[in-house]
Design an enzyme around this catalytic site. Structure first.
Site, PDB file in Angstrom:
ATOM      1  CE  LYS A   1      -2.176  -0.973   3.858  1.00 55.92           C
ATOM      2  NZ  LYS A   1      -1.561  -2.263   4.251  1.00 55.92           N
TER       3      LYS A   1
ATOM      4  NE  ARG B   1      -4.300  -1.514  10.143  1.00 54.70           N
ATOM      5  CZ  ARG B   1      -3.291  -1.067   9.416  1.00 54.70           C
ATOM      6  NH1 ARG B   1      -3.418   0.028   8.714  1.00 54.70           N
ATOM      7  NH2 ARG B   1      -2.155  -1.726   9.376  1.00 54.70           N
TER       8      ARG B   1
ATOM      9  NE  ARG C   1       7.352  -2.960   6.248  1.00 52.21           N
ATOM     10  CZ  ARG C   1       6.015  -2.940   6.239  1.00 52.21           C
ATOM     11  NH1 ARG C   1       5.362  -2.509   5.186  1.00 52.21           N
ATOM     12  NH2 ARG C   1       5.356  -3.378   7.276  1.00 52.21           N
TER      13      ARG C   1
ATOM     14  NE  ARG D   1       6.413  -0.447  10.369  1.00 48.72           N
ATOM     15  CZ  ARG D   1       5.287  -0.580   9.659  1.00 48.72           C
ATOM     16  NH1 ARG D   1       5.203  -0.052   8.465  1.00 48.72           N
ATOM     17  NH2 ARG D   1       4.265  -1.225  10.147  1.00 48.72           N
TER      18      ARG D   1
ATOM     19  NE  ARG E   1       2.030  -4.930  11.448  1.00 49.49           N
ATOM     20  CZ  ARG E   1       3.199  -4.866  10.807  1.00 49.49           C
ATOM     21  NH1 ARG E   1       4.298  -5.366  11.356  1.00 49.49           N
ATOM     22  NH2 ARG E   1       3.267  -4.316   9.626  1.00 49.49           N
TER      23      ARG E   1
HETATM   24  P1  ADP Z   1       1.058  -2.227   7.997  1.00 48.87           P
HETATM   25  O1  ADP Z   1       0.026  -1.900   6.967  1.00 48.87           O
HETATM   26  O2  ADP Z   1       2.329  -2.739   7.390  1.00 48.87           O
HETATM   27  O3  ADP Z   1       0.554  -3.069   9.140  1.00 48.87           O
HETATM   28  P2  ADP Z   1       0.901   0.461   9.062  1.00 48.87           P
HETATM   29  O4  ADP Z   1       2.035   1.382   9.032  1.00 48.87           O
HETATM   30  O5  ADP Z   1      -0.273   0.757   8.210  1.00 48.87           O
HETATM   31  O6  ADP Z   1       1.540  -0.941   8.722  1.00 48.87           O
HETATM   32  O7  ADP Z   1       0.347   0.294  10.569  1.00 48.87           O
HETATM   33  C1  ADP Z   1       1.185   0.013  11.671  1.00 48.87           C
HETATM   34  C2  ADP Z   1       0.355  -0.089  12.952  1.00 48.87           C
HETATM   35  O8  ADP Z   1      -0.314   1.178  13.223  1.00 48.87           O
HETATM   36  C3  ADP Z   1      -0.798  -1.098  12.929  1.00 48.87           C
HETATM   37  O9  ADP Z   1      -0.367  -2.406  13.254  1.00 48.87           O
HETATM   38  C4  ADP Z   1      -1.754  -0.510  13.987  1.00 48.87           C
HETATM   39  O10 ADP Z   1      -1.330  -0.782  15.296  1.00 48.87           O
HETATM   40  C5  ADP Z   1      -1.608   0.991  13.767  1.00 48.87           C
HETATM   41  N1  ADP Z   1      -2.623   1.506  12.797  1.00 48.87           N
HETATM   42  C6  ADP Z   1      -2.394   1.999  11.557  1.00 48.87           C
HETATM   43  N2  ADP Z   1      -3.532   2.392  10.958  1.00 48.87           N
HETATM   44  C7  ADP Z   1      -4.536   2.133  11.848  1.00 48.87           C
HETATM   45  C8  ADP Z   1      -5.952   2.287  11.831  1.00 48.87           C
HETATM   46  N3  ADP Z   1      -6.598   2.785  10.755  1.00 48.87           N
HETATM   47  N4  ADP Z   1      -6.649   1.907  12.927  1.00 48.87           N
HETATM   48  C9  ADP Z   1      -6.042   1.402  14.002  1.00 48.87           C
HETATM   49  N5  ADP Z   1      -4.716   1.216  14.084  1.00 48.87           N
HETATM   50  C10 ADP Z   1      -3.957   1.579  13.027  1.00 48.87           C
END
Ligand code: ADP
Length: 218
Positions: A13, A88, A127, A164, A175
């Site tokens: 994404k 999400r 990554r 990360r 996740r």
């Molecule tokens: P990835 O898509 O690789 O899991 P992100 O950078 O999108 O990584 O998200 C990292 C973390 O941030 C998630 O595991 C969650 O804890 C939090 N997060 C991100 N976006 C949301 C969201 N829309 N709602 C709740 N938590 C979120």
């Protein structure tokens, strides 16, 4: 154009969003990036979010929604935006619908990036992010030598790459479970609204980018 990119962690994404930013001249809004910035700055919101992020759980809806509401209020979103990592879960999707209705800017399209489980785990394991310019690279697809030769645009020196903290094996497994349980129901949700387009997001970045552009409304 108002786009949501939907896909599991590691589905690309962020990478595809950056391509769309160049192509469509609209900003990328990543809740993951916004949350990481809040954590790094140690804001009260960041302090609250950190625990959930480290454990691979979703951050509370109210926190994320407030961040999105603020971000969508900024002037650069007038011509559209790319939502990356938001919504999400179904509650976030409903709240987004309400918010966008209030500002008269409904979504144009939701693109699902499809990648199989084994490939997701592999991609996340490779990554790395540069601590100076924030560039995200993958050790699996970018050969070490070419990375060592590349200069960071901020320091002029080689990138300083780190992994990360939530990209470790245990957190990644959690996740991916959260994605299956809470996020994947959005596929049905947006299909029901007639907004969903699904693409095969395996293969090289440019190929996927071509498939993505092909399903955007004209
Ligand atoms: P990835 O898509 O690789 O899991 P992100 O950078 O999108 O990584 O998200 C990292 C973390 O941030 C998630 O595991 C969650 O804890 C939090 N997060 C991100 N976006 C949301 C969201 N829309 N709602 C709740 N938590 C979120």
């Amino acid at each position: 154009m108002r786009i949501v990119l939907l896909g599991a962690p590691g589905s690309g994404k962020g990478t595809q969003s950056q391509r769309l930013v160049e192509q469509q001249h609209i900003p990328q809004i990543s809740t993951g990036d916004l949350l990481r910035a809040a954590v790094a700055q140690g804001t009260p919101l960041g302090v609250q979010a950190k625990e959930a992020m480290t454990a691979g759980r979703l951050v509370e809806d109210s926190i994320v929604l407030e961040m999105i509401r603020e971000r969508l209020g900024e002037p650069d979103t007038g011509r559209g935006f790319i939502l990356d990592g938001f919504p999400r879960n179904i509650a976030q999707a409903r709240a987004l619908d309400t918010l966008l209705e209030q500002i008269g800017q409904p979504l144009d399209v939701v693109v699902q990036l499809k990648v199989d489980y084994a490939e997701l785990s592999r991609r996340i394991a490779g990554r790395r992010t540069c601590s100076d310019c924030d560039r995200v690279v993958n050790l699996l697809t970018t050969p070490r030598e070419s990375l060592e030769q590349e200069r960071c645009p901020v320091t002029g020196k080689p990138h300083r790459l780190f992994q990360r903290p939530d990209d470790n094996e245990a957190t990644v497994a959690q996740r991916l479970r959260v994605y299956e349980q809470q996020t994947s129901p959005l596929i049905e949700y947006y299909a029901g609204q007639g907004l969903l387009r699904s693409i095969d997001a395996q293969g090289d970045v440019a190929e996927v980018s071509g498939r993505l552009t092909a399903v955007l409304p004209r």
